[in-house]
Motif scaffolding. Structure first.
Motif, PDB file in Angstrom:
ATOM      1  N   GLU A  88       0.883  -1.161   0.000  1.00 48.06           N
ATOM      2  CA  GLU A  88       0.000   0.000   0.000  1.00 48.06           C
ATOM      3  C   GLU A  88       0.920   1.210   0.000  1.00 48.06           C
ATOM      4  O   GLU A  88       1.821   1.297   0.838  1.00 48.06           O
ATOM      5  N   ILE A  89       0.725   2.106  -0.976  1.00 46.61           N
ATOM      6  CA  ILE A  89       1.617   3.264  -1.066  1.00 46.61           C
ATOM      7  C   ILE A  89       0.827   4.566  -1.009  1.00 46.61           C
ATOM      8  O   ILE A  89      -0.386   4.571  -1.211  1.00 46.61           O
ATOM      9  N   ASP A  90       1.567   5.639  -0.743  1.00 51.45           N
ATOM     10  CA  ASP A  90       0.924   6.945  -0.588  1.00 51.45           C
ATOM     11  C   ASP A  90       0.452   7.521  -1.909  1.00 51.45           C
ATOM     12  O   ASP A  90      -0.665   7.981  -2.050  1.00 51.45           O
ATOM     13  N   SER A  91       1.380   7.508  -2.885  1.00 53.79           N
ATOM     14  CA  SER A  91       1.033   8.170  -4.147  1.00 53.79           C
ATOM     15  C   SER A  91       1.765   7.503  -5.302  1.00 53.79           C
ATOM     16  O   SER A  91       2.668   6.685  -5.104  1.00 53.79           O
ATOM     17  N   GLU A  92       1.368   7.872  -6.508  1.00 56.47           N
ATOM     18  CA  GLU A  92       1.906   7.239  -7.708  1.00 56.47           C
ATOM     19  C   GLU A  92       3.409   7.500  -7.899  1.00 56.47           C
ATOM     20  O   GLU A  92       4.095   6.683  -8.504  1.00 56.47           O
ATOM     21  N   GLU A  93       3.896   8.612  -7.331  1.00 59.26           N
ATOM     22  CA  GLU A  93       5.320   8.953  -7.524  1.00 59.26           C
ATOM     23  C   GLU A  93       6.248   7.893  -6.959  1.00 59.26           C
ATOM     24  O   GLU A  93       7.356   7.701  -7.447  1.00 59.26           O
TER      25      GLU A  93
END
Lengths: 145, 249
Positions: A69-74
């Motif tokens: 699970e990640i914060d953002s696409e970057e």
């Protein structure tokens, strides 16, 4: 958002350990799940323990996919760099929804009144049919400076 | 000359080669007789063959013209038990696969019974004949130590990604790649019991050789759809079967 790293080979414990420790250096990754075919309970010559964040973790499965699970696409680009270094045989990164986010009726049946004590972070991290303690190990995050 | 399999691709040719009993399969490695017996795990090497019935000569069998026509197998003559060997073949360009094995076994091995499943394939016959056939299966093109497995049980793995070292996944870890010698060794017998001595099975074949020897159509190898001849025959069989089964009043 969730992503899945899908290496084109099933990983050795060493490679998985290297990759996970590399990924640990990145910011923006909330949780990770290692998924794969189960290893036999018998003593296997391949060592079954990994050192993650200095702690010894015994794995039950042969690492086949790493769900995160990640914060953002970057973050994906940074993850891709780490994968390039550690997975020379190729890999895919898929974006989707891979980790369950909500408590379910099954959880209610399993934990009863104590369901509230199960932290949100643990939801979706383990096999439904297993005891939580058997399949999950909590690694403490270093305090943010 | 008999036509065993339609198609013009290398894969089709390899399939025909396996099925053609007159075609000599290339011998790729040496496996000792003792090694074969150990891997099968049905008896200890050097032990007498346990018997299921007295030798045929000592049995008082009823008169039957078929018995006179058909010469019994050596194992049947001696009254051996029926035993098995089972293989799992990886989808990643293993030399053989279950259906090819079954079709070829019935063409090549007399008195052997073949059973096909999606991920594994079993050969059953009298014990001493089984050992003879098994030796051939392990030493020749049928087998690649990395992409094929001898698995009496816990067969899971044929459709999984390979391990990093190119070996097919095996939960019981029966075949292990020796990093120092580069040779694959059987450290357990086919049902996963530890062996006293590992049995060397030779080096894994390289990717190019495997792609040349494989009997599996794959999009990243030779695709089935590209083999016009094979597709045509397959469709023809389907059409004829449907028409043959259709019976208007």
């Amino acid at each position: 958002m969730d992503i899945e790293i899908f290496p084109h080979r099933l990983l050795n414990t060493d490679t998985a350990e290297r990759l996970l420790n590399d990924l640990d250096g990145l910011k923006g990754i909330k949780r990770m799940v290692i998924q794969g075919p189960r290893l036999s309970q018998e003593e296997s010559p391949e060592h079954r323990t990994m050192i993650l964040k200095g702690e010894e973790v015994t794995i039950q499965v042969k690492p086949g996919r790493i769900l995160m699970e990640i914060d953002s696409e970057e973050v994906i680009e940074e993850i891709r760099e780490k994968c390039e270094e550690n997975l020379p045989f190729g890999y895919n990164i898929h974006v989707g929804r891979f980790i369950r986010k909500q408590k379910t009726v099954s959880d209610t049946l399993k934990y009863g009144e104590k369901l509230e004590e199960v932290s949100e972070e643990m939801v979706g991290l383990t096999d439904q049919n297993a005891q939580l303690s058997e399949r999950a190990k909590v690694l403490k995050r270093k305090k943010e400076e | 000359m008999a036509k065993f399999y339609p198609g013009t691709t290398k894969v089709a040719q390899n399939r025909s080669n396996f099925m053609d009993p007159d075609y000599n399969l290339e011998k790729l490695r040496e496996v000792s007789d003792e090694g074969v017996v150990n891997i099968l795990g049905h008896r200890a090497p050097g032990e007498e063959y346990p018997s299921a019935h007295p030798p045929l000569e000592e049995m008082d069998e009823p008169d039957d013209p078929i018995r006179e026509l058909v010469e019994p197998l050596d194992g049947a003559k001696a009254g051996d038990r029926v035993r098995y060997i089972q293989f799992t073949d990886s989808m990643y360009f293993a030399p053989a696969h279950p259906f090819v094995r079954s079709r070829s076994y019935v063409c090549r091995f007399r008195g052997a019974d073949a059973g096909t499943l999606s991920g594994r394939q079993i050969l059953e016959t009298r014990e001493r004949d089984l050992e003879k056939y098994s030796k051939e299966l392990l030493e020749t093109e049928w087998f690649d130590p990395a992409r094929s497995g001898i698995r009496g049980k816990t067969v899971h793995g044929h459709s999984l990604r390979l391990d990093e070292n190119g070996m097919m996944f095996d939960m019981l870890r029966r075949l292990m790649l020796n990093k120092d010698t580069g040779v694959v060794e059987a450290v357990k017998n086919q049902i996963g019991d530890e062996l006293d001595e590992p049995v060397p099975l030779g080096e894994p074949l390289d990717e190019e050789t495997l792609k040349n020897k494989t009997t599996i159509y794959r999009k990243d190898g030779e695709a089935y759809r590209d083999d016009k001849d094979a597709v045509e025959i397959c469709q023809r069989i389907h059409v004829l079967r449907s028409q043959g089964g259709f019976y208007p009043e």
